[in-house]
Design an enzyme around this catalytic site. Structure first.
Site, PDB file in Angstrom:
ATOM      1  N   ARG A 127     -21.989   0.139   8.269  1.00  0.00           N
ATOM      2  CA  ARG A 127     -22.165  -1.271   7.848  1.00  0.00           C
ATOM      3  C   ARG A 127     -21.678  -2.297   8.867  1.00  0.00           C
ATOM      4  NH1 ARG A 127     -20.634   1.371   3.381  1.00  0.00           N
ATOM      5  NH2 ARG A 127     -22.372   1.780   1.986  1.00  0.00           N
ATOM      6  N   LYS A 149     -30.340 -11.255  17.800  1.00  0.00           N
ATOM      7  CA  LYS A 149     -31.457 -10.462  17.266  1.00  0.00           C
ATOM      8  C   LYS A 149     -31.362  -9.068  17.857  1.00  0.00           C
ATOM      9  CE  LYS A 149     -35.297 -13.554  16.294  1.00  0.00           C
ATOM     10  NZ  LYS A 149     -36.703 -13.805  16.630  1.00  0.00           N
ATOM     11  N   GLU A 191     -39.468 -15.412  30.707  1.00  0.00           N
ATOM     12  CA  GLU A 191     -38.662 -16.155  29.715  1.00  0.00           C
ATOM     13  C   GLU A 191     -38.110 -17.444  30.350  1.00  0.00           C
ATOM     14  OE1 GLU A 191     -38.946 -14.953  26.739  1.00  0.00           O
ATOM     15  OE2 GLU A 191     -39.138 -12.771  26.915  1.00  0.00           O
ATOM     16  N   LYS A 233     -30.803 -21.541  25.177  1.00  0.00           N
ATOM     17  CA  LYS A 233     -30.904 -20.609  24.048  1.00  0.00           C
ATOM     18  C   LYS A 233     -29.780 -20.866  23.053  1.00  0.00           C
ATOM     19  CE  LYS A 233     -32.170 -16.243  22.291  1.00  0.00           C
ATOM     20  NZ  LYS A 233     -32.813 -14.964  22.504  1.00  0.00           N
ATOM     21  N   GLU A 243     -33.883 -18.166  12.407  1.00  0.00           N
ATOM     22  CA  GLU A 243     -35.302 -18.503  12.620  1.00  0.00           C
ATOM     23  C   GLU A 243     -36.010 -19.007  11.375  1.00  0.00           C
ATOM     24  OE1 GLU A 243     -37.318 -15.957  15.426  1.00  0.00           O
ATOM     25  OE2 GLU A 243     -39.267 -16.658  14.723  1.00  0.00           O
ATOM     26  N   ARG A 247     -35.929 -22.206  15.889  1.00  0.00           N
ATOM     27  CA  ARG A 247     -35.866 -21.003  16.741  1.00  0.00           C
ATOM     28  C   ARG A 247     -37.246 -20.438  17.038  1.00  0.00           C
ATOM     29  NH1 ARG A 247     -31.330 -16.103  16.603  1.00  0.00           N
ATOM     30  NH2 ARG A 247     -32.208 -14.982  18.356  1.00  0.00           N
ATOM     31  N   ASN A 251     -40.885 -18.439  20.582  1.00  0.00           N
ATOM     32  CA  ASN A 251     -42.033 -17.523  20.577  1.00  0.00           C
ATOM     33  C   ASN A 251     -43.220 -18.045  21.369  1.00  0.00           C
ATOM     34  OD1 ASN A 251     -40.803 -15.543  18.933  1.00  0.00           O
ATOM     35  ND2 ASN A 251     -41.090 -16.908  17.184  1.00  0.00           N
ATOM     36  N   HIS A 254     -45.674 -15.742  23.120  1.00  0.00           N
ATOM     37  CA  HIS A 254     -45.451 -14.391  22.590  1.00  0.00           C
ATOM     38  C   HIS A 254     -46.540 -13.919  21.631  1.00  0.00           C
ATOM     39  CE1 HIS A 254     -41.587 -14.841  24.506  1.00  0.00           C
ATOM     40  NE2 HIS A 254     -41.185 -13.646  24.105  1.00  0.00           N
ATOM     41  N   HIS A 258     -47.655 -10.550  22.919  1.00  0.00           N
ATOM     42  CA  HIS A 258     -47.480  -9.284  22.195  1.00  0.00           C
ATOM     43  C   HIS A 258     -48.802  -8.536  22.046  1.00  0.00           C
ATOM     44  CE1 HIS A 258     -43.423 -10.495  20.158  1.00  0.00           C
ATOM     45  NE2 HIS A 258     -43.236  -9.860  21.302  1.00  0.00           N
ATOM     46  N   HIS A 271     -43.132  -6.635  28.966  1.00  0.00           N
ATOM     47  CA  HIS A 271     -42.963  -7.767  28.052  1.00  0.00           C
ATOM     48  C   HIS A 271     -43.056  -9.131  28.760  1.00  0.00           C
ATOM     49  CE1 HIS A 271     -41.530 -10.004  24.577  1.00  0.00           C
ATOM     50  NE2 HIS A 271     -40.641 -10.581  25.367  1.00  0.00           N
TER      51      HIS A 271
END
Ligand SMILES: NC(=O)c1ccc[n+]([C@@H]2O[C@H](COP(=O)([O-])OP(=O)(O)OC[C@H]3O[C@@H](n4cnc5c(N)ncnc54)[C@H](O)[C@@H]3O)[C@@H](O)[C@H]2O)c1
Ligand SMILES: [Zn+2]
Length: 368
Positions: A127, A149, A191, A233, A243, A247, A251, A254, A258, A271
């Site tokens: 946990r 993330k 990025e 960031k 998000e 946020r 993307n 992206h 993607h 990427h």
């Protein structure tokens, strides 16, 4: 010991989860001292990959031991396929066999793959364990190590299983970028360019010269990129950690990126390369829906074309659109984009007609 002036410190303000990003040269040998300063438990496991381990693991372990830590390591094969439940299960087994408990810290030493996977382990094992990011690629230093993330891929989609788990601190040693292949610098630049377009026109203007210097591994330029991108960031993440709104601007590039990455089987395009191409196409979309003007569109186009990029593999437009529709950000099968209005300002997710997207993809000769 480097004096504190040679270390740039950027804070990510998140209430009780607030943490610093420490940026500097030759910082790995300070890992132990910094871990102690940040109250990391005495027992820690460094997770890294087979490319990074021979270069940087000994320095990190030595520094941790010198400061009284019981440090061990887990070395995984390099590559995106390692961000899997299978690999995670193997790591859980290793941790259980070592009797790692709640007072064990996980230290991610490597690129975004190691950071996302080790962070996922830290978020889920018993946990949740304390977590530290030591990013060693440009992409992970400017982007993935900051913001919490973490996650792994599922055969049906990238980053589909994950959590938000913030690190206790991020240690970005710019010197480690000296051993990074040029193609990985390009990925990080994807990025970097993104931050210029979404948030900062002045930063974007300085990128033209900076990109060539970064490709030559110029330390001063790389350090400036890392510091400026982490500041941006941190600004975004501290306003919208999970998000729900702002946020999502991260993307940009992206949605198409993607889809291109997937169409190339995650082999033809990495990427950051896919994101660069994605930003180019999404800027064209913005122009066609009447948001960005011609001059600004050309400036973005020219900057992206100054980066050496592999060709986009051609694929069917139906397949690309299907991937975009299944994007986890899409709630109702409509395709949404972050579109630049001008350099430095973008929209929130905006629905775009599929016909228009297909036309842009065909005009770029990326689809049939
Ligand atoms: N969590 C987030 O917010 C976030 C954001 C962006 C990207 N990502 C994820 O990051 C991943 C990509 O990260 P990446 O581009 O760092 O890839 P990566 O981790 O695969 O690293 C690229 C390659 O460089 C090698 N390497 C790492 N450091 C090195 C060094 N200093 N010298 C020489 N070789 C080195 C690695 O072994 C690997 O072969 C993707 O999985 C992507 O989904 C996550
Ligand atoms: Zn990205």
């Amino acid at each position: 010991m480097p004096n504190s002036k040679s270390v740039t410190r950027i804070t990510v303000p998140l209430g009780e989860r607030t943490y610093p990003i420490l940026i500097g040269d030759d910082l790995l040998k300070e890992t132990g001292r910094l871990a102690k300063e940040h109250g990391i438990p005495r027992s820690c496991v460094v997770i890294t990959d087979t490319n990074v381990a021979p270069l940087y693991l000994p320095a990190v372990i030595k520094s941790l031991q010198r400061h009284g830590f019981e440090a061990s390591s887990i070395v995984i094969p390099a590559g995106e396929v390692q961000k899997s439940l299978r690999r995670a299960e193997k790591i859980y087994t290793q941790l259980l066999r070592r009797r790692a408990g709640r007072r064990t810290a996980i230290i991610a030493l490597g690129g975004g793959v190691v950071g996302d996977l080790a962070g996922f382990i830290a978020a889920t094992y018993q946990r949740g364990l304390p977590f530290v990011q030591v990013p060693t690629t440009l992409l992970s230093q400017v982007d993935s190590s900051v913001g919490g993330k973490v996650g792994i891929n599922h055969p049906l989609g990238k980053n589909m299983i994950g959590a938000f788990h913030q690190p206790l601190f991020v240690l970005a040693d710019i010197s480690t970028l000296q051993t990074l292949p040029e193609r990985e610098i390009v990925c990080g630049l994807g990025e970097v360019v993104k931050y210029g377009v979404i948030l900062d026109a002045a930063f974007f203007s300085r990128l033209q010269g900076g990109i060539q210097a970064a490709l030559r591994h110029d330390t001063k330029t790389l350090r400036r990129f890392v510091a400026e991108c982490c500041t941006m960031k941190s600004f975004v993440v501290s306003r919208d950690e999970r998000e729900d709104g702002l946020r999502s601007i991260l993307n940009f590039g992206h949605t198409i990126g993607h889809a291109l990455e997937k169409a190339g089987g995650y082999r033809s395009l990495k990427h950051g390369e896919a994101v660069l191409w994605g930003m180019l196409a999404e800027t064209m979309i913005s122009r066609r829906v009447g948001l960005i003007d011609r001059e600004q569109e050309f400036r973005i186009y020219d900057l992206i074309r100054s980066v050496p990029l592999p060709e986009v593999p051609r694929s069917s437009s139906a397949q690309l659109l299907r991937t975009m529709r299944n994007d986890k950000k899409s709630t109702d099968a409509q395709i949404r984009f972050i579109l630049p209005r001008s350099i430095g300002t973008v929209t929130l997710p905006t629905v775009v007609e599929e016909k228009l997207i297909s036309r842009v993809l065909r005009d770029l000769s990326w689809s049939y």
